[in-house]
Design a protein around this motif. Structure first.
Motif, PDB file in Angstrom:
ATOM      1  N   SER A 127      14.501  -0.266 -40.456  1.00  0.00           N
ATOM      2  CA  SER A 127      16.182  -0.136 -40.610  1.00  0.00           C
ATOM      3  C   SER A 127      16.835   1.004 -40.158  1.00  0.00           C
ATOM      4  N   ARG A 128      18.078   0.964 -39.934  1.00  0.00           N
ATOM      5  CA  ARG A 128      18.846   2.147 -39.614  1.00  0.00           C
ATOM      6  C   ARG A 128      20.203   2.157 -40.587  1.00  0.00           C
ATOM      7  N   ASP A 129      20.500   3.378 -40.599  1.00  0.00           N
ATOM      8  CA  ASP A 129      22.013   3.804 -41.281  1.00  0.00           C
ATOM      9  C   ASP A 129      22.748   4.567 -40.303  1.00  0.00           C
ATOM     10  N   ASP A 130      23.607   3.903 -39.573  1.00  0.00           N
ATOM     11  CA  ASP A 130      24.128   4.989 -38.624  1.00  0.00           C
ATOM     12  C   ASP A 130      25.212   5.873 -39.136  1.00  0.00           C
ATOM     13  N   ALA A 131      25.687   5.656 -40.476  1.00  0.00           N
ATOM     14  CA  ALA A 131      26.652   6.667 -41.099  1.00  0.00           C
ATOM     15  C   ALA A 131      25.945   7.999 -41.534  1.00  0.00           C
ATOM     16  N   LYS A 132      24.466   7.721 -41.613  1.00  0.00           N
ATOM     17  CA  LYS A 132      23.600   8.988 -42.203  1.00  0.00           C
ATOM     18  C   LYS A 132      22.610   9.418 -41.013  1.00  0.00           C
ATOM     19  N   ASN A 133      22.834   8.778 -39.850  1.00  0.00           N
ATOM     20  CA  ASN A 133      22.181   9.359 -38.851  1.00  0.00           C
ATOM     21  C   ASN A 133      20.516   9.293 -39.009  1.00  0.00           C
ATOM     22  N   THR A 134      20.325   8.100 -39.655  1.00  0.00           N
ATOM     23  CA  THR A 134      18.754   7.961 -40.266  1.00  0.00           C
ATOM     24  C   THR A 134      18.247   6.446 -40.121  1.00  0.00           C
ATOM     25  N   VAL A 135      16.758   6.720 -39.629  1.00  0.00           N
ATOM     26  CA  VAL A 135      16.172   5.353 -39.504  1.00  0.00           C
ATOM     27  C   VAL A 135      15.167   5.396 -40.584  1.00  0.00           C
ATOM     28  N   TYR A 136      14.758   4.206 -41.151  1.00  0.00           N
ATOM     29  CA  TYR A 136      13.826   4.119 -42.385  1.00  0.00           C
ATOM     30  C   TYR A 136      12.646   3.228 -41.896  1.00  0.00           C
ATOM     31  N   LEU A 137      11.431   3.335 -42.587  1.00  0.00           N
ATOM     32  CA  LEU A 137      10.419   2.483 -42.472  1.00  0.00           C
ATOM     33  C   LEU A 137       9.884   2.308 -44.138  1.00  0.00           C
ATOM     34  N   GLN A 138      10.464   1.108 -44.226  1.00  0.00           N
ATOM     35  CA  GLN A 138       9.744   0.687 -45.477  1.00  0.00           C
ATOM     36  C   GLN A 138       8.448  -0.159 -45.291  1.00  0.00           C
ATOM     37  N   MET A 139       7.594   0.482 -46.345  1.00  0.00           N
ATOM     38  CA  MET A 139       6.238  -0.046 -45.927  1.00  0.00           C
ATOM     39  C   MET A 139       5.676  -0.426 -47.435  1.00  0.00           C
ATOM     40  N   ASN A 140       5.251  -1.823 -47.267  1.00  0.00           N
ATOM     41  CA  ASN A 140       4.826  -2.618 -48.580  1.00  0.00           C
ATOM     42  C   ASN A 140       3.366  -2.885 -48.318  1.00  0.00           C
ATOM     43  N   ASN A 141       2.674  -3.455 -49.494  1.00  0.00           N
ATOM     44  CA  ASN A 141       1.362  -3.614 -49.605  1.00  0.00           C
ATOM     45  C   ASN A 141       0.680  -2.793 -48.695  1.00  0.00           C
ATOM     46  N   LEU A 142       0.423  -1.595 -48.576  1.00  0.00           N
ATOM     47  CA  LEU A 142      -0.232  -0.815 -47.869  1.00  0.00           C
ATOM     48  C   LEU A 142      -1.588  -0.854 -47.938  1.00  0.00           C
ATOM     49  N   GLU A 143      -2.352  -0.697 -46.979  1.00  0.00           N
ATOM     50  CA  GLU A 143      -3.756  -0.677 -46.951  1.00  0.00           C
ATOM     51  C   GLU A 143      -4.394   0.669 -46.464  1.00  0.00           C
ATOM     52  N   PRO A 144      -5.721   0.782 -46.721  1.00  0.00           N
ATOM     53  CA  PRO A 144      -6.385   1.884 -46.081  1.00  0.00           C
ATOM     54  C   PRO A 144      -6.277   2.317 -44.519  1.00  0.00           C
ATOM     55  N   GLU A 145      -6.072   1.231 -43.926  1.00  0.00           N
ATOM     56  CA  GLU A 145      -5.969   1.163 -42.451  1.00  0.00           C
ATOM     57  C   GLU A 145      -4.708   1.757 -41.818  1.00  0.00           C
ATOM     58  N   ASP A 146      -3.749   1.845 -43.041  1.00  0.00           N
ATOM     59  CA  ASP A 146      -2.336   2.492 -42.580  1.00  0.00           C
ATOM     60  C   ASP A 146      -2.292   3.826 -42.603  1.00  0.00           C
ATOM     61  N   THR A 147      -3.391   4.482 -43.025  1.00  0.00           N
ATOM     62  CA  THR A 147      -3.533   5.897 -43.168  1.00  0.00           C
ATOM     63  C   THR A 147      -3.472   6.574 -41.676  1.00  0.00           C
ATOM     64  N   ALA A 148      -2.475   7.614 -41.632  1.00  0.00           N
ATOM     65  CA  ALA A 148      -2.015   8.021 -40.288  1.00  0.00           C
ATOM     66  C   ALA A 148      -0.866   9.065 -40.341  1.00  0.00           C
ATOM     67  N   ASN A 149      -0.764   9.844 -39.635  1.00  0.00           N
ATOM     68  CA  ASN A 149       0.268  10.576 -39.249  1.00  0.00           C
ATOM     69  C   ASN A 149       1.561   9.734 -38.623  1.00  0.00           C
ATOM     70  N   TYR A 150       2.643   9.478 -39.098  1.00  0.00           N
ATOM     71  CA  TYR A 150       3.737   8.586 -38.625  1.00  0.00           C
ATOM     72  C   TYR A 150       4.923   9.487 -37.936  1.00  0.00           C
ATOM     73  N   PHE A 151       5.044   9.143 -36.866  1.00  0.00           N
ATOM     74  CA  PHE A 151       6.050   9.674 -36.071  1.00  0.00           C
ATOM     75  C   PHE A 151       7.361   8.919 -35.702  1.00  0.00           C
ATOM     76  N   CYS A 152       8.638   9.590 -35.740  1.00  0.00           N
ATOM     77  CA  CYS A 152       9.769   8.856 -35.358  1.00  0.00           C
ATOM     78  C   CYS A 152      10.189   9.266 -33.717  1.00  0.00           C
ATOM     79  N   ALA A 153      10.664   8.326 -33.092  1.00  0.00           N
ATOM     80  CA  ALA A 153      11.041   8.590 -31.710  1.00  0.00           C
ATOM     81  C   ALA A 153      12.251   7.863 -31.279  1.00  0.00           C
ATOM     82  N   THR A 154      12.850   8.386 -30.191  1.00  0.00           N
ATOM     83  CA  THR A 154      14.050   7.772 -29.671  1.00  0.00           C
ATOM     84  C   THR A 154      14.016   8.177 -28.044  1.00  0.00           C
ATOM     85  N   GLU A 155      14.653   7.378 -27.250  1.00  0.00           N
ATOM     86  CA  GLU A 155      14.807   7.489 -25.949  1.00  0.00           C
ATOM     87  C   GLU A 155      16.201   7.754 -25.338  1.00  0.00           C
ATOM     88  N   ASP A 156      16.437   8.005 -23.955  1.00  0.00           N
ATOM     89  CA  ASP A 156      17.480   8.277 -23.330  1.00  0.00           C
ATOM     90  C   ASP A 156      18.263   7.136 -22.600  1.00  0.00           C
TER      91      ASP A 156
END
Length: 127
Positions: free
Chosen positions: A71-100
């Protein structure tokens, strides 16, 4: 200069939840799509989710559908990732990105198509 700063990572037990945040600066936030990728130890960077500039469309990797929500909140210039029911396979470094490309309503599943990246936040899911 576009800057992206992720936060919210940590250690959680399997079945638990986390919410990642990515704060953006350096240009008009609400004109551009945003995405989350992740990179597990010893593996390449993979697409997790993206959201269009308007917020009207979201795209997900099959492995996270039904568990993660972007989701995104444009008033806060922020994007979110809500992660539920996490599994061991979700273990990682998470990066956000944008493009031009402003006002683009599709997505790119390849990391090569995204132009700006944050430094990442670590998520560890214990079994």
């Amino acid at each position: 200069q576009v800057q992206l700063v992720e936060s919210g990572g940590g250690l959680v037990q399997a079945g638990g939840s986390l919410r990642l945040s990515c704060s953006a600066s350096g240009r008009t936030f609400n004109q551009y799509p945003m995405a989350w990728f992740r990179q597990a130890p010893g593996k390449g960077r993979e697409f997790v989710a993206s959201i269009t500039w308007s917020g009207g469309r979201q795209y997900y990797a099959d492995s996270v559908k039904g568990r993660f929500t972007i989701s995104r909140d444009d008033a806060k210039n922020t994007v979110y990732l809500q992660m539920n029911n996490l599994e061991p396979e979700d273990t990682a470094n998470y990066f956000c990105a944008t493009e031009d490309v402003p006002y683009y309503s599709g997505t790119y599943y390849s990391e090569d198509e995204w132009d700006y990246w944050g430094q990442g936040t670590r998520v560890t899911v214990s079994s």
